[in-house]
Design an enzyme around this catalytic site. Structure first.
Site, PDB file in Angstrom:
ATOM      1  N   ASP A 159       0.853  -1.189   0.000  1.00 34.00           N
ATOM      2  CA  ASP A 159       0.000   0.000   0.000  1.00 34.00           C
ATOM      3  C   ASP A 159       0.886   1.234   0.000  1.00 34.00           C
ATOM      4  O   ASP A 159       1.897   1.277   0.704  1.00 34.00           O
ATOM      5  CB  ASP A 159      -0.892   0.024   1.244  1.00 34.00           C
ATOM      6  N   PHE A 163     -13.395  22.411   7.901  1.00 33.47           N
ATOM      7  CA  PHE A 163     -13.439  21.641   6.655  1.00 33.47           C
ATOM      8  C   PHE A 163     -14.626  20.685   6.708  1.00 33.47           C
ATOM      9  O   PHE A 163     -14.923  20.095   7.742  1.00 33.47           O
ATOM     10  CB  PHE A 163     -12.144  20.847   6.484  1.00 33.47           C
ATOM     11  N   SER A 164     -15.304  20.517   5.580  1.00 29.78           N
ATOM     12  CA  SER A 164     -16.380  19.523   5.482  1.00 29.78           C
ATOM     13  C   SER A 164     -16.284  18.825   4.133  1.00 29.78           C
ATOM     14  O   SER A 164     -15.692  19.351   3.186  1.00 29.78           O
ATOM     15  CB  SER A 164     -17.756  20.180   5.636  1.00 29.78           C
ATOM     16  N   ALA A 165     -16.866  17.641   4.081  1.00 28.12           N
ATOM     17  CA  ALA A 165     -16.821  16.871   2.832  1.00 28.12           C
ATOM     18  C   ALA A 165     -17.555  17.590   1.707  1.00 28.12           C
ATOM     19  O   ALA A 165     -17.244  17.399   0.525  1.00 28.12           O
ATOM     20  CB  ALA A 165     -17.427  15.485   3.055  1.00 28.12           C
ATOM     21  N   ARG A 204     -15.289  21.159   1.172  1.00 29.85           N
ATOM     22  CA  ARG A 204     -13.874  20.828   0.924  1.00 29.85           C
ATOM     23  C   ARG A 204     -12.994  22.072   1.039  1.00 29.85           C
ATOM     24  O   ARG A 204     -12.004  22.222   0.314  1.00 29.85           O
ATOM     25  CB  ARG A 204     -13.709  20.151  -0.436  1.00 29.85           C
ATOM     26  N   MET A 205     -13.368  22.965   1.941  1.00 29.57           N
ATOM     27  CA  MET A 205     -12.588  24.171   2.214  1.00 29.57           C
ATOM     28  C   MET A 205     -12.606  24.445   3.713  1.00 29.57           C
ATOM     29  O   MET A 205     -13.494  23.988   4.427  1.00 29.57           O
ATOM     30  CB  MET A 205     -13.156  25.386   1.460  1.00 29.57           C
ATOM     31  N   LYS A 222      -8.784  28.138   2.209  1.00 31.47           N
ATOM     32  CA  LYS A 222      -7.939  27.235   1.418  1.00 31.47           C
ATOM     33  C   LYS A 222      -8.772  25.999   1.148  1.00 31.47           C
ATOM     34  O   LYS A 222      -9.596  25.593   1.987  1.00 31.47           O
ATOM     35  CB  LYS A 222      -6.648  26.865   2.165  1.00 31.47           C
TER      36      LYS A 222
END
Length: 681
Positions: free
Chosen positions: A306, A375-377, A380-381, A394
Site C-alpha cells: 500500500d 473543513f467539510s466533505a 472541501r474548504m 484554502k
C-alpha cells in the site's frame, strides 16, 4: 518502528534448561523424530554393549578402552545435537513465559440480556458475549468494539508504550485481551472462547511445543534419511569386503565409520535452524502462524505494498507556497498561515510550521472575533472569517473554482498550470483565497519514507518485484512510483484489485506477499502466500493472514522476506557444509584404516594420520565438536546480503562447500596431533 524483543541466547537459565532437556531428549520415543541422530543413538547403544560384552561382538580385551571411547564420543555427539535444538526451544519458551505473565485473570462487566451489568471472571466469558470497558479497565478478552471510541494501551502485547485509538465500525475496531483502556468507554463483543485468544495463540506459537516441520524441512529430512540409508549399506558391504582381503574391522570401528559418513552435522542442527528462524521473526515483533509462512517469505517473488503508510508517511505535509495571478510568494505564505491557524489536522499544522519557517507571522490579535470555518466533505474548504470582514480560505481546486464563481471573482490564467504541475509531481494542491481573489497554491506532498528507494533496489537485486497499490489518480501514482523506485503500480485501486493482482501473479508461478489491516483486505491476505496483518487491524484480517505484526508497521514485510531468505540460506549453507564434510571425512579416514593391510591404498592417505585408531577417534571427535561450533550460525543465521539467486549459490558453494571440504582435513589432523602428543598413541 522495527523494534526487537531481546532475549539472550546464552543466558544462564536458557543454557541450564537446554542442558537438562538434552538428556531428556535421549528418550528413543523422541529421538526417532530425527532419523539421522536416532541412528547415532542406536550406534551408541551397540558400542556400549560391545564395551560391556566384548566377546559377543568379536572384540579383544585390548579393545574395551577403545570401544568405551567411541561410545562416549557418540553419546556426546547426540547430546550436542539435542543441546542445539533445546537451546533454540529455550528462547521460545522464555518469550512464552514473558507473554504468559501478561495473561492475567481479570473481572469483566458482562452485559446481560436485560441490559444490566454483571461482574464475572474473564475466564467465564464466551464468544458472542457483550462487555463494557471504561478508563482503567483491562480488556478481558479478544473482541470487536461495537460502540464507542477509546485510547488503548497495548504495551503488554507489543511493548510499545504509546496508546492507540480504537473505534467501532472501522478497520481499527479489534481489541486484544490483556490490553488496557486509557480513556473513554467502549462496548465490546467477545470474538473467542477461553484459551483461544490471540495471546494464547502467541504463547503456543513462540513456545513451539507442537512445532510442525515445514515442507522444505520435511523434504531435506527425506534427503538426509536417504543418504543415511545409502551409507548404512556402504558400511555393511565394507565388512565382507574387508574380510575378503583379511582386514579385521571391529563393530565399534564400523559404527564409528558410519557416524562419520552420515550427515550428522545438519541432522543435529536442522530443528534448531527452523526454530531459530521462527524466533528471529518473533524478535521483530511479528508472530508467524507456522514455519511454512517464514519459509514462504524466503521464496517470495512479488510484494504488494500500500502506498499510504508503507511507502509514504501517509500525512500530506506542506512543501511549498506557489503564487499565481501576479501575487507575491510572501502574500500567499501569509494567508496560507492565516487560513490554517485553527486547522488542527496534520496538513494544517504542517502549513503553519512551513509558513513560520519562511518568515510569515500572524498578528497576536488575529483570532479575536474571528469565525472558524471547519473543513467539510461538502465544501472541501476551511479557513477564517476575520473580524475586519476579510474572508480567508484554502481548499480543493474544484471547490475553490465554484466558490470564486459564486463570489463573482476570476480564476488566474496560470492557476491550472500550477495545479497540474503539482499533481504531476505526486502532490496535492490546495488553493488559497482572500475574499474573491485567488492568491496561490499550497503544495502538499505525501513524503516518501527515508531509505525506501534503496530497499526497493535491494529487493530488485534479489529478483523480487514490487507493486504499489494506491487510490491516487494515475498521474500522482506514476510520480510516486518513480520517486520510490517500485517496479509497478496500480492506481485508483478498489478493494478487489488486490486479490486480482495476487491471482495474476500466482498464475505466472510467482509467490506473493502483502500487508493489510481491514476486513476488505482479508480475502487478499488469505490468498497471498505470505499475508502480514497489522495488529491494529480487524480480527478478520488477522485471522486471514499467516503472520501478524504487533507493531502494525507495514514496511516490516521487507524485513520478514529478508528473514525468510536468511532461514533458507542458513539451512542450505549448513547442508552444503555438512555434505562436503562427509565427503572429506571419507577420504580422510578410510585410507588410514585400510592402508596398513593394503599398501597400495597408501597413495590415498593424504592425511598421514598417526594410526588407524587415532584416525577413527580424531574423526569422531571432530564430528562431535563441529555441532556446537556451528550452533551460533544456526541460531543467528548466515550473513545475508541482497543479491541474485545465482550469486548467492556461488557464494555459498565457495564459503560453505569449499570450507566444508577443507575444515575436516585441518580439524582431524590437529586432533590427531593433540591425541598423539598427549597419549602417545
Amino acid at each position: 518502528m522495527k523494534r526487537k524483543r531481546e532475549i539472550k541466547t546464552w543466558s544462564r537459565e536458557i543454557v541450564v534448561g537446554a542442558i537438562k532437556n538434552s538428556f531428556i531428549k535421549l528418550n528413543p520415543l523422541y529421538m526417532y523424530k530425527n532419523p539421522v541422530m536416532f541412528v547415532v543413538e542406536v550406534g551408541t547403544f551397540i558400542t556400549l554393549l560391545a564395551t560391556i560384552f566384548p566377546t559377543y561382538f568379536g572384540s579383544t580385551p585390548d579393545e574395551v578402552g577403545y570401544n568405551a571411547l567411541v561410545t562416549f564420543i557418540l553419546f556426546v555427539t547426540v547430546l550436542f545435537a539435542n543441546f542445539a535444538e533445546s537451546l533454540a526451544e529455550g528462547r521460545g519458551k522464555a518469550q512464552a513465559e514473558t507473554l504468559r505473565k501478561t495473561k492475567k485473570e481479570t473481572m469483566a462487566k458482562l452485559v446481560q440480556s436485560d441490559g444490566s451489568i454483571k461482574i464475572v471472571k474473564s475466564s467465564e466469558l464466551k464468544k458472542g458475549d457483550i462487555v463494557i470497558c471504561e478508563a482503567g479497565d483491562i480488556i478481558p478478552a479478544d473482541g470487536e468494539i461495537i460502540e464507542g471510541l477509546a485510547a488503548i494501551d497495548e504495551s503488554a502485547i507489543t511493548g510499545e508504550s504509546a496508546p492507540v485509538i480504537k473505534e467501532a465500525g472501522g478497520d481499527f475496531s479489534s481489541v486484544t485481551g490483556g490490553t488496557k483502556v486509557i480513556s473513554d468507554r467502549i462496548k465490546i463483543r467477545v470474538t473467542v472462547d477461553e484459551g483461544e485468544s490471540f495471546l494464547d495463540r502467541m504463547i503456543k506459537l513462540v513456545e513451539g511445543a507442537k512445532r510442525q516441520k515445514s515442507p522444505n524441512e520435511i523434504a531435506l529430512t527425506t534427503v538426509l534419511v536417504s543418504l543415511t540409508i545409502i551409507f548404512i549399506v556402504v558400511v555393511m558391504t565394507l565388512y565382507p569386503m574387508a574380510k575378503f582381503v583379511h582386514v579385521r574391522i571391529s563393530a565399534a570401528t564400523m559404527i564409528a565409520l558410519l557416524v562419520c559418513l552420515i550427515p550428522t552435522t545438519i541432522g543435529g542442527l536442522l530443528s534448531a535452524i527452523g526454530i531459530a528462524g521462527m524466533d528471529r521473526v518473533t524478535r521483530f515483533n511479528v508472530i508467524a502462524m507456522s514455519g511454512k509462512a517464514v519459509e514462504a517469505a524466503g521464496d517470495i517473488d512479488t510484494i504488494l505494498l500500500d502506498k499510504t503508510g508503507t511507502i509514504t508517511f501517509g500525512n500530506r505535509l506542506a512543501a511549498d507556497f506557489i503564487p499565481v495571478g501576479g501575487h507575491s510568494k510572501e502574500e500567499v505564505t501569509y494567508y496560507a498561515l492565516i487560513s490554517s491557524l485553527k486547522d488542527l489536522t496534520p496538513e494544517g499544522r504542517s502549513i503553519v510550521d512551513l509558513a513560520r519557517k519562511m518568515g510569515a507571522k500572524a498578528p497576536d490579535d488575529i483570532l479575536e472575533g474571528a469565525e472558524v470555518v471547519e473543513f467539510s466533505a461538502e465544501t472541501r474548504m476551511s479557513g477564517l472569517n476575520l473580524k475586519d470582514g476579510t474572508i480567508v480560505r484554502k481548499g480543493s481546486y474544484d471547490k475553490v473554482k465554484e466558490y470564486i464563481g459564486e463570489k463573482g471573482g476570476s480564476i488566474p490564467d496560470d492557476l491550472d498550470k500550477e495545479v497540474e504541475k503539482i499533481s504531476l509531481l505526486g502532490g496535492t494542491p490546495l488553493v488559497v483565497v482572500k475574499d474573491n481573489e485567488v492568491l496561490g497554491v499550497i503544495y502538499l506532498k505525501d513524503t516518501i519514507k527515508p531509505g525506501m528507494k534503496e530497499r526497493f533496489k535491494q529487493l530488485r537485486a534479489m529478483g523480487i518485484k514490487t507493486i504499489m497499490i494506491t487510490g491516487d489518480n494515475p498521474l500522482t501514482a506514476k510520480t510516486i512510483a518513480e520517486e520510490a523506485g517500485v517496479d509497478e503500480f496500480i492506481a485508483e485501486s478498489k478493494p478487489e484489485d488486490k486479490i486480482n493482482v495476487i491471482k495474476r501473479e500466482q498464475a505466472q508461478g510467482r509467490l506473493v506477499a502483502m500487508t493489510g489491516d481491514g476486513t476488505n483486505d482479508a480475502p487478499a491476505l488469505a490468498q497471498a502466500d505470505v499475508g502480514l496483518a497489522m495488529n491494529s487491524g480487524t480480527m478478520a484480517a488477522k485471522e486471514a493472514a499467516n503472520m501478524v505484526d504487533l507493531d502494525s508497521d507495514p514496511t516490516k514485510i521487507i524485513e520478514v522476506v529478508g528473514i525468510g531468505k536468511q532461514l533458507l540460506m542458513t539451512r542450505g549453507a549448513l547442508t552444503t557444509f555438512s555434505i562436503a564434510n562427509d565427503v572429506a571425512k571419507y577420504f580422510a579416514i578410510l585410507p588410514a584404516i585400510i592402508s596398513e593391510t593394503l599398501p597400495a591404498i597408501k597413495v590415498l592417505d593424504v592425511m598421514k594420520l598417526s594410526s588407524p585408531t587415532n584416525a577413527i577417534l580424531s574423526a569422531l571427535i571432530y564430528n562431535a565438536i563441529i555441532i556446537p561450533i556451528l550452533i551460533p550460525i544456526a541460531m543467528r543465521g548466515v550473513k545475508y546480503r541482497p543479491m541474485s539467486a545465482n550469486a548467492l549459490l556461488m557464494r555459498n558453494l565457495l564459503i560453505y562447500g569449499l570450507g566444508g571440504l577443507i575444515a575436516p582435513f585441518v580439524g582431524i589432523k590437529l586432533i590427531d596431533m593433540i591425541i598423539s602428543s598427549i597419549f602417545g598413541m
